[in-house]
Design an enzyme around this catalytic site. Structure first.
Site, PDB file in Angstrom:
ATOM      1  N   PRO A  98       0.813  -1.223   0.000  1.00  0.00           N
ATOM      2  CA  PRO A  98       0.000   0.000   0.000  1.00  0.00           C
ATOM      3  C   PRO A  98       0.846   1.272   0.000  1.00  0.00           C
ATOM      4  O   PRO A  98       0.305   2.356  -0.179  1.00  0.00           O
ATOM      5  CB  PRO A  98      -0.801  -0.100   1.306  1.00  0.00           C
ATOM      6  CG  PRO A  98      -0.620  -1.483   1.808  1.00  0.00           C
ATOM      7  CD  PRO A  98       0.650  -1.996   1.222  1.00  0.00           C
ATOM      8  N   GLU A 153       2.989  -8.798   8.822  1.00  0.00           N
ATOM      9  CA  GLU A 153       3.060  -7.345   9.047  1.00  0.00           C
ATOM     10  C   GLU A 153       3.863  -6.627   7.965  1.00  0.00           C
ATOM     11  O   GLU A 153       3.652  -5.455   7.709  1.00  0.00           O
ATOM     12  CB  GLU A 153       3.664  -7.051  10.423  1.00  0.00           C
ATOM     13  CG  GLU A 153       2.811  -7.543  11.585  1.00  0.00           C
ATOM     14  CD  GLU A 153       1.353  -7.121  11.475  1.00  0.00           C
ATOM     15  OE1 GLU A 153       1.096  -5.911  11.388  1.00  0.00           O
ATOM     16  OE2 GLU A 153       0.478  -8.011  11.464  1.00  0.00           O
ATOM     17  N   ARG A 198      -2.512  -8.263 -20.448  1.00  0.00           N
ATOM     18  CA  ARG A 198      -3.499  -8.008 -21.512  1.00  0.00           C
ATOM     19  C   ARG A 198      -3.054  -6.889 -22.451  1.00  0.00           C
ATOM     20  O   ARG A 198      -3.611  -6.738 -23.539  1.00  0.00           O
ATOM     21  CB  ARG A 198      -4.880  -7.725 -20.929  1.00  0.00           C
ATOM     22  CG  ARG A 198      -4.988  -6.446 -20.162  1.00  0.00           C
ATOM     23  CD  ARG A 198      -6.343  -6.327 -19.498  1.00  0.00           C
ATOM     24  NE  ARG A 198      -7.448  -6.096 -20.426  1.00  0.00           N
ATOM     25  CZ  ARG A 198      -7.667  -4.954 -21.073  1.00  0.00           C
ATOM     26  NH1 ARG A 198      -6.862  -3.935 -20.904  1.00  0.00           N
ATOM     27  NH2 ARG A 198      -8.688  -4.833 -21.897  1.00  0.00           N
ATOM     28  N   ASP A 205     -10.000   0.812 -24.475  1.00  0.00           N
ATOM     29  CA  ASP A 205     -10.288   0.594 -23.054  1.00  0.00           C
ATOM     30  C   ASP A 205     -10.650   1.876 -22.322  1.00  0.00           C
ATOM     31  O   ASP A 205     -10.110   2.943 -22.620  1.00  0.00           O
ATOM     32  CB  ASP A 205      -9.055   0.041 -22.323  1.00  0.00           C
ATOM     33  CG  ASP A 205      -8.762  -1.399 -22.655  1.00  0.00           C
ATOM     34  OD1 ASP A 205      -9.606  -2.042 -23.283  1.00  0.00           O
ATOM     35  OD2 ASP A 205      -7.680  -1.868 -22.273  1.00  0.00           O
TER      36      ASP A 205
HETATM   37  N1  4GY Z   1      -2.948  -2.383  -1.307  1.00  0.00           N
HETATM   38  N2  4GY Z   1      -1.496  -2.860  -3.071  1.00  0.00           N
HETATM   39  C1  4GY Z   1      -1.202  -4.131  -1.326  1.00  0.00           C
HETATM   40  C2  4GY Z   1      -1.335  -4.740  -0.004  1.00  0.00           C
HETATM   41  C3  4GY Z   1      -0.437  -6.400   1.551  1.00  0.00           C
HETATM   42  C4  4GY Z   1       1.906  -6.846   4.509  1.00  0.00           C
HETATM   43  C5  4GY Z   1       3.222  -6.009   2.591  1.00  0.00           C
HETATM   44  C6  4GY Z   1      -1.958  -3.073  -1.859  1.00  0.00           C
HETATM   45  O1  4GY Z   1      -0.506  -3.712  -3.305  1.00  0.00           O
HETATM   46  N3  4GY Z   1      -0.328  -4.490  -2.248  1.00  0.00           N
HETATM   47  O2  4GY Z   1      -2.210  -4.387   0.755  1.00  0.00           O
HETATM   48  N4  4GY Z   1      -0.404  -5.672   0.305  1.00  0.00           N
HETATM   49  C7  4GY Z   1       0.750  -6.115   2.454  1.00  0.00           C
HETATM   50  C8  4GY Z   1       0.711  -7.075   3.606  1.00  0.00           C
HETATM   51  C9  4GY Z   1       3.189  -6.943   3.753  1.00  0.00           C
HETATM   52  C10 4GY Z   1       2.046  -6.220   1.701  1.00  0.00           C
END
Ligand code: 4GY
Length: 252
Positions: free
Chosen positions: A87, A114, A152, A167
């Site tokens: 994230p 985590e 794609r 698209d």
């Molecule tokens: N949102 N976009 C995401 C995610 C999980 C702990 C690092 C997201 O790409 N990945 O939420 N990933 C986390 C869980 C370790 C990744």
């Protein structure tokens, strides 16, 4: 294109990668995909892949030695990106997918629990991408979303009929409505213009449907889209107050 994914749960990739277009891309020799188990790169007798965080607090952190060894094994060339799904990454958009679709090889790193030790980022990660502002339990589903969006766009994957230049998002607008038979369904008719045979009129109608839908649902996209003078004129006629950038030469 070759894509290697690193994960503690490599089995999560099997069903998606063996269905539909992802399968066809591999069958046609346009994609080679492999999911690798991070645990295979653990060297101690318990094959430990995670540990408790320094400083306390709950949860487990992926160990840097195991993960860096795994990434380095899959990434012999410095040009190959090692992309962490998290994230905290840059947001995945059509433009990001199109950029990655040009590359011959990708390594996707999926964390779980985590998170990963920060030194993995410093030493072995070259790019970090997020599929949206929410938290998943692991990067695997995000990696699958990225793979689908990228593959794609690889020439030949969708075949002749699957032009990706139409698209949603390719031109910064949402797509308008689509219809197929029957001509009337539960009292709802197909717009007459689509059965008229006037190709130029159909194209104009579709453009206007896309403009209208984008204005209604994603006005933020309309602000950034390349609009022609005719597009702006028509939107004004619909009551839209133009706040976007001025007309650009070549905007269509
Ligand atoms: N949102 N976009 C995401 C995610 C999980 C702990 C690092 C997201 O790409 N990945 O939420 N990933 C986390 C869980 C370790 C990744």
């Amino acid at each position: 294109m070759q894509i290697d994914a690193l994960s503690l749960f490599p089995a999560m990739f099997a069903s998606v990668m063996s269905a539909s277009m992802m399968w066809k891309a591999q069958d046609r020799g346009l994609l080679s995909f492999r999911a690798h188990d991070i645990r295979d790169y653990a060297t101690d007798k318990h094959r430990q892949v995670d540990d408790t965080p320094y400083g306390g607090g709950g949860g487990m952190i992926l160990k840097p030695d195991v993960l860096v060894r795994a990434i380095e094994a899959l990434r012999p060339a410095r040009e190959t990106p090692a992309i962490l799904l998290s994230p905290q990454g840059r947001l995945l958009t059509h433009q990001v997918a199109a950029e990655l679709a040009h590359l011959p090889r990708l390594v996707l790193v999926c964390g779980h629990y985590e998170g990963i030790d920060e030194r993995v980022r410093q030493l072995a990660i070259t790019d970090e991408i997020s599929i949206g502002d929410y938290v998943l339990t692991g990067g695997e589903l995000a990696a699958l979303v990225l793979i689908d969006a990228v593959v794609r766009l690889v020439p030949g994957v969708l075949g002749a009929a699957g032009a990706t230049d139409r698209d949603s998002h390719a031109h910064g607008l949402l797509e308008g409505a689509h219809y197929t038979r029957p001509a009337v369904f539960r009292g709802l008719p197909v717009p007459a213009i689509l059965t008229s045979g006037h190709h130029a009129e159909v194209a104009r109608w579709r453009r206007r449907q896309a403009l209208l839908r984008t204005w209604q649902r994603r006005p933020d996209l309309l602000e950034k889209a390349q609009l022609s003078a005719e597009d702006r004129e028509w939107l004004r006629g619909q009551g839209h107050t133009p706040l976007g950038p001025p007309d650009r030469p070549g905007g269509s």
